[in-house]
Design a protein around this motif. Structure first.
Motif, PDB file in Angstrom:
ATOM      1  N   SER A  15       0.839  -1.200   0.000  1.00  0.00           N
ATOM      2  CA  SER A  15       0.000   0.000   0.000  1.00  0.00           C
ATOM      3  C   SER A  15       0.875   1.251   0.000  1.00  0.00           C
ATOM      4  CB  SER A  15      -0.890   0.011   1.247  1.00  0.00           C
ATOM      5  OG  SER A  15      -0.132   0.386   2.380  1.00  0.00           O
ATOM      6  N   ASP A  16       0.212   2.405  -0.008  1.00  0.00           N
ATOM      7  CA  ASP A  16       0.904   3.692   0.126  1.00  0.00           C
ATOM      8  C   ASP A  16       0.860   4.196   1.560  1.00  0.00           C
ATOM      9  OD1 ASP A  16       1.456   3.777  -2.610  1.00  0.00           O
ATOM     10  OD2 ASP A  16      -0.468   4.720  -3.061  1.00  0.00           O
ATOM     11  N   LEU A  17       0.363   3.366   2.474  1.00  0.00           N
ATOM     12  CA  LEU A  17       0.204   3.740   3.876  1.00  0.00           C
ATOM     13  C   LEU A  17       1.187   2.963   4.753  1.00  0.00           C
ATOM     14  CD1 LEU A  17      -3.691   3.523   3.944  1.00  0.00           C
ATOM     15  CD2 LEU A  17      -2.317   5.590   3.653  1.00  0.00           C
ATOM     16  N   THR A  18       1.433   3.466   5.954  1.00  0.00           N
ATOM     17  CA  THR A  18       2.264   2.768   6.921  1.00  0.00           C
ATOM     18  C   THR A  18       1.398   1.835   7.755  1.00  0.00           C
ATOM     19  OG1 THR A  18       3.847   4.583   7.070  1.00  0.00           O
ATOM     20  CG2 THR A  18       3.782   3.070   8.936  1.00  0.00           C
ATOM     21  N   ILE A  19       1.848   0.603   7.916  1.00  0.00           N
ATOM     22  CA  ILE A  19       1.174  -0.325   8.829  1.00  0.00           C
ATOM     23  C   ILE A  19       1.741  -0.030  10.212  1.00  0.00           C
ATOM     24  CG2 ILE A  19       0.773  -2.728   9.456  1.00  0.00           C
ATOM     25  CD1 ILE A  19       1.216  -3.448   6.504  1.00  0.00           C
ATOM     26  N   ASN A  48       7.559  -9.926  13.731  1.00  0.00           N
ATOM     27  CA  ASN A  48       6.792  -8.768  13.315  1.00  0.00           C
ATOM     28  C   ASN A  48       7.441  -7.486  13.817  1.00  0.00           C
ATOM     29  OD1 ASN A  48       4.671  -7.648  11.952  1.00  0.00           O
ATOM     30  ND2 ASN A  48       3.131  -8.837  13.014  1.00  0.00           N
ATOM     31  N   LYS A  49       7.067  -6.374  13.234  1.00  0.00           N
ATOM     32  CA  LYS A  49       7.589  -5.086  13.690  1.00  0.00           C
ATOM     33  C   LYS A  49       6.526  -4.015  13.544  1.00  0.00           C
ATOM     34  CE  LYS A  49      10.180  -2.773  10.871  1.00  0.00           C
ATOM     35  NZ  LYS A  49      11.361  -2.234  10.321  1.00  0.00           N
ATOM     36  N   ASN A  51       5.356  -0.037  12.467  1.00  0.00           N
ATOM     37  CA  ASN A  51       5.634   0.978  11.449  1.00  0.00           C
ATOM     38  C   ASN A  51       6.287   0.415  10.195  1.00  0.00           C
ATOM     39  OD1 ASN A  51       4.581   3.148  13.026  1.00  0.00           O
ATOM     40  ND2 ASN A  51       6.428   3.006  14.273  1.00  0.00           N
ATOM     41  N   ILE A  52       5.575  -0.488   9.537  1.00  0.00           N
ATOM     42  CA  ILE A  52       6.058  -1.069   8.290  1.00  0.00           C
ATOM     43  C   ILE A  52       5.718  -0.093   7.161  1.00  0.00           C
ATOM     44  CG2 ILE A  52       5.910  -3.034   6.720  1.00  0.00           C
ATOM     45  CD1 ILE A  52       4.984  -4.686   9.193  1.00  0.00           C
ATOM     46  N   LYS A  53       6.729   0.472   6.562  1.00  0.00           N
ATOM     47  CA  LYS A  53       6.563   1.502   5.530  1.00  0.00           C
ATOM     48  C   LYS A  53       6.075   0.890   4.208  1.00  0.00           C
ATOM     49  CE  LYS A  53       8.373   4.641   8.201  1.00  0.00           C
ATOM     50  NZ  LYS A  53       7.471   5.458   8.953  1.00  0.00           N
ATOM     51  N   PRO A  54       5.514   1.731   3.316  1.00  0.00           N
ATOM     52  CA  PRO A  54       5.112   1.235   2.001  1.00  0.00           C
ATOM     53  C   PRO A  54       6.274   0.538   1.286  1.00  0.00           C
ATOM     54  CG  PRO A  54       4.249   3.436   2.344  1.00  0.00           C
ATOM     55  CD  PRO A  54       5.177   3.154   3.494  1.00  0.00           C
ATOM     56  N   LYS A  55       5.971  -0.593   0.658  1.00  0.00           N
ATOM     57  CA  LYS A  55       6.909  -1.423  -0.104  1.00  0.00           C
ATOM     58  C   LYS A  55       7.894  -2.192   0.783  1.00  0.00           C
ATOM     59  CE  LYS A  55       5.032   0.643  -3.614  1.00  0.00           C
ATOM     60  NZ  LYS A  55       3.679   0.902  -3.177  1.00  0.00           N
ATOM     61  N   GLN A  56       7.852  -1.997   2.094  1.00  0.00           N
ATOM     62  CA  GLN A  56       8.756  -2.700   3.003  1.00  0.00           C
ATOM     63  C   GLN A  56       8.313  -4.148   3.180  1.00  0.00           C
ATOM     64  OE1 GLN A  56       9.153  -0.794   6.828  1.00  0.00           O
ATOM     65  NE2 GLN A  56      10.947  -1.994   7.361  1.00  0.00           N
ATOM     66  N   LYS A  57       9.293  -5.055   3.367  1.00  0.00           N
ATOM     67  CA  LYS A  57       9.038  -6.482   3.563  1.00  0.00           C
ATOM     68  C   LYS A  57       9.515  -6.885   4.956  1.00  0.00           C
ATOM     69  CE  LYS A  57       9.855  -7.414  -1.302  1.00  0.00           C
ATOM     70  NZ  LYS A  57      10.653  -8.172  -2.290  1.00  0.00           N
ATOM     71  N   VAL A  58       8.752  -7.788   5.583  1.00  0.00           N
ATOM     72  CA  VAL A  58       9.092  -8.289   6.913  1.00  0.00           C
ATOM     73  C   VAL A  58       9.025  -9.815   6.871  1.00  0.00           C
ATOM     74  CG1 VAL A  58       8.440  -8.324   9.350  1.00  0.00           C
ATOM     75  CG2 VAL A  58       8.141  -6.229   8.016  1.00  0.00           C
ATOM     76  N   LYS A  59      10.083 -10.480   7.306  1.00  0.00           N
ATOM     77  CA  LYS A  59      10.091 -11.947   7.360  1.00  0.00           C
ATOM     78  C   LYS A  59       9.500 -12.395   8.692  1.00  0.00           C
ATOM     79  CE  LYS A  59      13.441 -13.099   4.021  1.00  0.00           C
ATOM     80  NZ  LYS A  59      12.773 -13.630   2.912  1.00  0.00           N
ATOM     81  N   LEU A  60       8.556 -13.341   8.623  1.00  0.00           N
ATOM     82  CA  LEU A  60       7.880 -13.864   9.805  1.00  0.00           C
ATOM     83  C   LEU A  60       8.077 -15.372   9.875  1.00  0.00           C
ATOM     84  CD1 LEU A  60       4.490 -11.998   9.332  1.00  0.00           C
ATOM     85  CD2 LEU A  60       6.376 -11.317  10.812  1.00  0.00           C
ATOM     86  N   THR A  61       8.088 -15.904  11.085  1.00  0.00           N
ATOM     87  CA  THR A  61       8.162 -17.348  11.275  1.00  0.00           C
ATOM     88  C   THR A  61       7.093 -17.781  12.265  1.00  0.00           C
ATOM     89  OG1 THR A  61       9.783 -17.135  13.061  1.00  0.00           O
ATOM     90  CG2 THR A  61      10.654 -17.451  10.831  1.00  0.00           C
TER      91      THR A  61
END
Length: 105
Positions: A15-19, A48-49, A51-61
């Motif tokens: 998205s264009d929004l911050t999670i 998890n983290k 403030n996930i910015k637009p286009k940012q990727k986060v690895k989860l397990t």
């Protein structure tokens, strides 16, 4: 593994929004005579983290154990994933959720 299955996932903010905040849960659906049912036992993914910015990727397990359940009653080949979070602000108006069957790539 005999005790359960370990999963690695990637959450991508397309998205264009911050999670601002979110939680990702995994579970195995329960097999029923007429299909599947939701399983109340869910596991919270780790990594998890905020403030996930637009286009940012986060690895989860996540590790989904078989202990305490009848393995034959679980749809272990079709795990469910659900994400509940907030866009830009922590209030009811900005809350979102999505989920479905976990796709393997």
């Amino acid at each position: 593994m005999k005790q359960g299955i370990s999963y690695e996932m990637e959450l991508v903010n397309k998205s264009d929004l911050t999670i601002k905040q979110n939680n990702v849960f995994l579970s195995y659906p329960l097999k029923m005579k007429n299909g599947y049912s939701d399983n109340k036992f869910k596991v919270l993914a780790e990594g998890n983290k905020l403030n996930i910015k637009p286009k940012q990727k986060v690895k989860l397990t996540a590790f989904l154990p078989y202990k305490g359940t009848n393995k034959e009653a679980l749809a272990i080949d079709e795990p469910d994933v659900k994400c509940i979070g907030y866009w830009n602000k922590l209030d009811d108006y900005h809350q979102f959720s999505f989920g479905g069957s976990l796709k393997q790539e």
